[in-house]
Motif scaffolding. Sequence first.
Motif, PDB file in Angstrom:
ATOM      1  N   ARG A  19      46.253  40.977  46.579  1.00 53.63           N
ATOM      2  CA  ARG A  19      45.372  41.184  45.426  1.00 53.63           C
ATOM      3  C   ARG A  19      46.245  41.532  44.226  1.00 53.63           C
ATOM      4  NH1 ARG A  19      40.133  42.831  45.355  1.00 53.63           N
ATOM      5  NH2 ARG A  19      40.260  43.777  47.403  1.00 53.63           N
ATOM      6  N   ARG A  20      46.200  40.690  43.206  1.00 49.95           N
ATOM      7  CA  ARG A  20      47.026  40.903  42.023  1.00 49.95           C
ATOM      8  C   ARG A  20      46.253  41.544  40.872  1.00 49.95           C
ATOM      9  NH1 ARG A  20      50.899  35.643  41.565  1.00 49.95           N
ATOM     10  NH2 ARG A  20      51.675  35.692  43.682  1.00 49.95           N
ATOM     11  N   VAL A  21      44.950  41.527  40.971  1.00 52.57           N
ATOM     12  CA  VAL A  21      44.126  42.143  39.932  1.00 52.57           C
ATOM     13  C   VAL A  21      43.463  43.385  40.508  1.00 52.57           C
ATOM     14  CG1 VAL A  21      43.687  39.964  38.710  1.00 52.57           C
ATOM     15  CG2 VAL A  21      42.126  40.710  40.499  1.00 52.57           C
ATOM     16  N   ILE A  22      43.072  44.276  39.642  1.00 52.98           N
ATOM     17  CA  ILE A  22      42.407  45.500  40.093  1.00 52.98           C
ATOM     18  C   ILE A  22      41.088  45.127  40.766  1.00 52.98           C
ATOM     19  CG2 ILE A  22      41.276  47.618  39.301  1.00 52.98           C
ATOM     20  CD1 ILE A  22      43.405  47.789  37.130  1.00 52.98           C
ATOM     21  N   ASN A  23      40.815  45.798  41.857  1.00 54.32           N
ATOM     22  CA  ASN A  23      39.573  45.569  42.594  1.00 54.32           C
ATOM     23  C   ASN A  23      38.397  45.755  41.643  1.00 54.32           C
ATOM     24  OD1 ASN A  23      37.281  45.882  44.299  1.00 54.32           O
ATOM     25  ND2 ASN A  23      38.586  46.563  45.966  1.00 54.32           N
ATOM     26  N   PRO A  24      37.514  44.772  41.554  1.00 56.79           N
ATOM     27  CA  PRO A  24      36.377  44.883  40.629  1.00 56.79           C
ATOM     28  C   PRO A  24      35.443  46.050  40.969  1.00 56.79           C
ATOM     29  CG  PRO A  24      36.183  42.901  41.987  1.00 56.79           C
ATOM     30  CD  PRO A  24      37.521  43.502  42.281  1.00 56.79           C
ATOM     31  N   ASN A 103      40.785  41.365  52.936  1.00 54.81           N
ATOM     32  CA  ASN A 103      40.206  40.928  51.664  1.00 54.81           C
ATOM     33  C   ASN A 103      39.176  39.821  51.858  1.00 54.81           C
ATOM     34  OD1 ASN A 103      41.440  42.541  49.521  1.00 54.81           O
ATOM     35  ND2 ASN A 103      43.350  41.670  50.258  1.00 54.81           N
ATOM     36  N   GLU A 104      39.422  38.966  52.821  1.00 56.19           N
ATOM     37  CA  GLU A 104      38.479  37.885  53.120  1.00 56.19           C
ATOM     38  C   GLU A 104      37.156  38.460  53.626  1.00 56.19           C
ATOM     39  OE1 GLU A 104      37.866  33.658  53.218  1.00 56.19           O
ATOM     40  OE2 GLU A 104      39.414  34.881  52.329  1.00 56.19           O
ATOM     41  N   LEU A 105      37.237  39.486  54.454  1.00 49.83           N
ATOM     42  CA  LEU A 105      36.026  40.123  54.981  1.00 49.83           C
ATOM     43  C   LEU A 105      35.205  40.761  53.873  1.00 49.83           C
ATOM     44  CD1 LEU A 105      37.412  41.796  58.227  1.00 49.83           C
ATOM     45  CD2 LEU A 105      35.860  39.848  58.083  1.00 49.83           C
ATOM     46  N   ARG A 106      35.886  41.326  52.904  1.00 51.72           N
ATOM     47  CA  ARG A 106      35.184  41.976  51.798  1.00 51.72           C
ATOM     48  C   ARG A 106      34.712  40.965  50.759  1.00 51.72           C
ATOM     49  NH1 ARG A 106      35.700  47.302  52.438  1.00 51.72           N
ATOM     50  NH2 ARG A 106      37.479  48.081  53.597  1.00 51.72           N
ATOM     51  N   GLY A 107      35.353  39.795  50.728  1.00 48.21           N
ATOM     52  CA  GLY A 107      34.925  38.736  49.828  1.00 48.21           C
ATOM     53  C   GLY A 107      35.156  39.021  48.368  1.00 48.21           C
ATOM     54  N   ASP A 108      36.124  39.880  48.041  1.00 48.14           N
ATOM     55  CA  ASP A 108      36.316  40.228  46.644  1.00 48.14           C
ATOM     56  C   ASP A 108      37.717  39.897  46.127  1.00 48.14           C
ATOM     57  OD1 ASP A 108      37.682  42.167  48.031  1.00 48.14           O
ATOM     58  OD2 ASP A 108      36.522  43.848  47.271  1.00 48.14           O
ATOM     59  N   MET A 109      38.330  38.901  46.719  1.00 51.88           N
ATOM     60  CA  MET A 109      39.657  38.478  46.287  1.00 51.88           C
ATOM     61  C   MET A 109      39.520  37.214  45.445  1.00 51.88           C
ATOM     62  SD  MET A 109      42.847  37.988  48.789  1.00 51.88           S
ATOM     63  CE  MET A 109      44.423  37.483  48.238  1.00 51.88           C
ATOM     64  N   THR A 110      40.262  37.130  44.350  1.00 54.98           N
ATOM     65  CA  THR A 110      40.171  35.937  43.512  1.00 54.98           C
ATOM     66  C   THR A 110      40.792  34.742  44.231  1.00 54.98           C
ATOM     67  OG1 THR A 110      42.275  36.315  42.372  1.00 54.98           O
ATOM     68  CG2 THR A 110      40.287  37.316  41.384  1.00 54.98           C
ATOM     69  N   LEU A 111      40.335  33.581  43.866  1.00 53.42           N
ATOM     70  CA  LEU A 111      40.821  32.351  44.482  1.00 53.42           C
ATOM     71  C   LEU A 111      42.315  32.152  44.228  1.00 53.42           C
ATOM     72  CD1 LEU A 111      39.706  30.014  46.131  1.00 53.42           C
ATOM     73  CD2 LEU A 111      39.252  28.809  43.994  1.00 53.42           C
ATOM     74  N   ILE A 112      42.764  32.456  43.026  1.00 57.06           N
ATOM     75  CA  ILE A 112      44.179  32.261  42.707  1.00 57.06           C
ATOM     76  C   ILE A 112      45.052  33.243  43.490  1.00 57.06           C
ATOM     77  CG2 ILE A 112      44.218  33.727  40.633  1.00 57.06           C
ATOM     78  CD1 ILE A 112      46.008  30.341  41.017  1.00 57.06           C
TER      79      ILE A 112
END
Length: 177
Positions: A19-24, A103-112
Amino acid sequence: PTQMRLTLDDVEPYDRNPRRVINPRYAEIKESIREQQGLTNFLTVTRRPGEKKYRINAGGNTRLSILKELYAETGDPVFNLIHCLYIPWDSEAKVLTAHLIENELRGDMTLIDKAYALQALRMDMEQSAGSPLSDKAFEKALKLNGLPISIRNLSRLKYIIDLDQYIPTVLRARAGI
């Protein structure tokens, strides 16, 4: 896994966090941890050979960051003591895969972020194997490690990385409408 109680000084975030961006949901998670006076579930940690500190093993970088923030803000020792499950180090590829799965389980990772993480994971697996992996072999290795992604989607994710490389160049070259 071995249960441990560690302090914030004992644990580092995973330095190759996909995860490169802050968790939304950062603010929401922080408020939850504050209200519950700490974590209600274990952080999973590991330790690379030769390192003194533990690292987050499978998701949890956001929660670790929040604990550090809350401890700095409040000085309350409840945020400094972390209940952890220690998993012995296996490989960089295993840890990166564990983070991707979380991250996949949580579904909150950006596609990039997912695309770049899979690119890094493939390089780790190829380095361990000592040779390049075909798309089919990479798909199979991912599935064996609990992260099933089809060749078709792997191709799409590679394309996304290509787009990420070229779009800034095209836009800076004054592409017009």
